[in-house]
Design an enzyme around this catalytic site. Structure first.
Site, short mmCIF file in Angstrom:
data_model
loop_
_atom_site.label_atom_id
_atom_site.label_comp_id
_atom_site.label_asym_id
_atom_site.label_seq_id
_atom_site.Cartn_x
_atom_site.Cartn_y
_atom_site.Cartn_z
N HIS A 293 6.16 -10.07 -11.29
CA HIS A 293 6.25 -10.92 -12.49
C HIS A 293 6.04 -12.38 -12.10
O HIS A 293 5.25 -13.09 -12.73
CB HIS A 293 7.61 -10.71 -13.16
CG HIS A 293 7.91 -11.72 -14.22
ND1 HIS A 293 7.68 -11.49 -15.56
CD2 HIS A 293 8.38 -12.99 -14.14
CE1 HIS A 293 8.01 -12.57 -16.24
NE2 HIS A 293 8.44 -13.49 -15.41
N GLU A 294 6.73 -12.82 -11.05
CA GLU A 294 6.59 -14.22 -10.62
C GLU A 294 5.16 -14.53 -10.17
O GLU A 294 4.62 -15.59 -10.47
CB GLU A 294 7.56 -14.53 -9.47
CG GLU A 294 9.03 -14.44 -9.86
CD GLU A 294 9.40 -15.42 -10.96
OE1 GLU A 294 8.80 -16.50 -11.02
OE2 GLU A 294 10.27 -15.08 -11.79
N HIS B 207 2.81 -15.36 -12.96
CA HIS B 207 2.78 -16.77 -13.41
C HIS B 207 1.76 -17.58 -12.63
O HIS B 207 1.14 -18.48 -13.16
CB HIS B 207 4.16 -17.41 -13.25
CG HIS B 207 5.14 -16.98 -14.30
ND1 HIS B 207 4.85 -17.01 -15.64
CD2 HIS B 207 6.40 -16.51 -14.20
CE1 HIS B 207 5.90 -16.57 -16.32
NE2 HIS B 207 6.86 -16.25 -15.48
N GLU C 126 5.81 -15.61 -20.47
CA GLU C 126 6.68 -14.55 -19.94
C GLU C 126 6.12 -13.16 -20.26
O GLU C 126 6.10 -12.27 -19.42
CB GLU C 126 8.10 -14.67 -20.49
CG GLU C 126 8.86 -15.91 -20.00
CD GLU C 126 8.87 -16.04 -18.48
OE1 GLU C 126 8.97 -15.01 -17.78
OE2 GLU C 126 8.77 -17.17 -17.99
N ASP D 170 4.91 -10.40 -17.60
CA ASP D 170 5.45 -9.04 -17.65
C ASP D 170 4.31 -8.02 -17.66
O ASP D 170 4.36 -7.01 -16.94
CB ASP D 170 6.30 -8.84 -18.91
CG ASP D 170 7.72 -9.38 -18.74
OD1 ASP D 170 8.08 -9.76 -17.60
OD2 ASP D 170 8.47 -9.43 -19.73
ZN LIG Z 1 8.83 -15.52 -15.77
#
Ligand SMILES: [Zn+2]
Length: 413
Positions: free
Chosen positions: A277-278, A281, A355, A359
């Site tokens: 997930h990170e 980004h 976000e 995801d």
């Molecule tokens: Zn996040």
């Protein structure tokens, strides 16, 4: 009373009223749903954990009501109440009207405002966090951290302020452009220096020991084409039971940091999903987009400040009788949040969109079910509420509420 005083007071009153109203709604909503675990979580979250999250949210929310009220009162005390005016007179007598005097005015104001709000921060840590089993820090450690933070703020802040005030004095009418460029350069320098020089002053960082996990992480990084200076574990448990993971640094000085508290609850599949997930980004350029957006916002902020600093009403309208460079910087710093709070829902909306995208990225790299179970554990262990008020969360939340995020992920599996 000049027109700007009225504008300021009206904006402050509206901001305080909106915040208080949203918080009341939120707390009422959490209270109403306290005794029933939402359908989607029934097999994963116990009624006890759900009630604990509600009680924790209620306790924190009540304190934050007080804290917001106190901040508004402090702001009034230092502006219209004459606090900054008094400190300006005092410091120009003691340190002269030049750059040194200016630095003293700004730092002493920020220090005193911080001091007024300190009792609430102490209460939050040693009463609320303590009661819910999250606090791990001792009063000695707490005040040591605070002294170190103060020393760092002076060591880093004073030279930066000196440079700003010097530019304001010497660079002519376009000083604000220089000041903006200095601030941008400074933030790049800080993001580079933070992981290597500043963070280790507060915590211990050790390279990840678990070889099996490390190999999985390396494979994931390679799949995503991500270069980093390593994966570290931070002793977050020294201060708090809350767990987290983050990226830090820029360029080739990037690090991945896991709190030890996080690694102790998540299994390898879940850790990998959180990391994916990170990484999302980064891959989807959220970090870059946010940097560009904040550079653009601060550019318009400085342009506005460049104009405001030349208007007498800006100072007198906020309780400062004589225009000065330090006064302009300080008043702008303190008062602009009163107006920019109305932009908060817009920023939050874009953050939440990011976000969802991160995801989706993680769901494609690992499995949606791994991220779902990691998220549920994180909500449970941090006692985050699963039932926020919809309006409150739309205004404040940088992450979508748990139920919506998990519904989005479930749709992918
Ligand atoms: Zn996040």
């Amino acid at each position: 009373m000049n027109g700007f005083t009225v504008t300021f007071l009206v904006a402050l009153a509206i901001a305080v009223a909106i915040e208080a109203w949203l918080m009341r709604r939120h707390l009422a909503h959490v209270q109403t749903h306290r005794s029933e675990v939402p359908e989607a979580f029934r097999d994963r979250i116990t009624p006890e954990a759900h009630r604990k999250a509600a009680d924790y949210t209620l306790a924190k929310g009540r304190v934050s009501q007080w804290s917001r009220g106190l901040s508004a009162a402090t702001l009034l005390l230092f502006t219209l109440g004459g606090g900054i005016e008094w400190l300006s007179t005092f410091w120009s007598r003691v340190a002269g009207p030049g750059i040194l005097g200016g630095i003293c005015i700004i730092l002493s104001t920020l220090f005193l405002m911080h001091l007024i709000e300190l009792p609430i921060a102490v209460y939050q840590t040693f009463s609320i966090e303590q009661r819910f089993g999250f606090n791990r820090t001792t009063p000695a450690q707490y005040f040591k951290d605070m002294a170190l933070q103060a020393a760092l703020s002076i060591a880093i802040g004073a030279p930066l302020l000196a440079l700003m005030l010097w530019v304001m004095e010497r660079a002519g009418s376009l000083w604000w452009l220089w000041a903006w460029a200095i601030l941008m350069g400074f933030s790049v320098l800080m993001s580079w220096a933070f992981p290597t020089f500043i963070a280790p002053l507060f915590n211990k960082f050790t390279p990840l020991q678990d070889q099996d996990l490390k190999q999985r992480i390396d494979r994931l990084l390679e799949r995503c084409g991500f270069l980093s200076k390593g994966v570290f574990v931070m002793d977050g448990s020294r201060r708090s039971g809350h767990g987290n993971a983050y990226f830090t640094g820029i360029g080739n000085n990037k690090r991945i940091v896991f709190f030890d508290t996080l690694l102790s609850t998540l299994d390898h599949d879940e850790v990998e999903a959180v990391l994916a997930h990170e990484l999302g980004h980064f891959k989807l350029k959220h970090v870059l987009k946010m940097l560009v957006a904040s550079a653009a916002i601060s550019f318009s902020g400085f342009a506005l400040l460049g104009w405001l600093a030349g208007q007498d009403w800006f100072y007198t309208g906020l309780g400062v009788s004589t225009p000065s460079h330090a006064g302009a910087l300080l008043l702008f710093l303190l008062v602009s949040p009163v107006f920019t709070i109305f932009l908060q829902p817009i920023t939050a909306y874009f953050q939440r969109r990011h976000e969802f995208e991160a995801d989706d990225f993680a769901a494609g790299q690992t499995r949606p079910s791994f991220l779902i179970s990691a998220l549920v554990k994180l909500y449970r262990d941090n006692a985050n509420t699963l039932t926020p008020d919809p309006l409150y969360s739309a205004f404040h939340y940088s992450h979508p509420p748990a139920s919506i995020r998990i519904a989005n992920l479930s749709a992918k599996s």
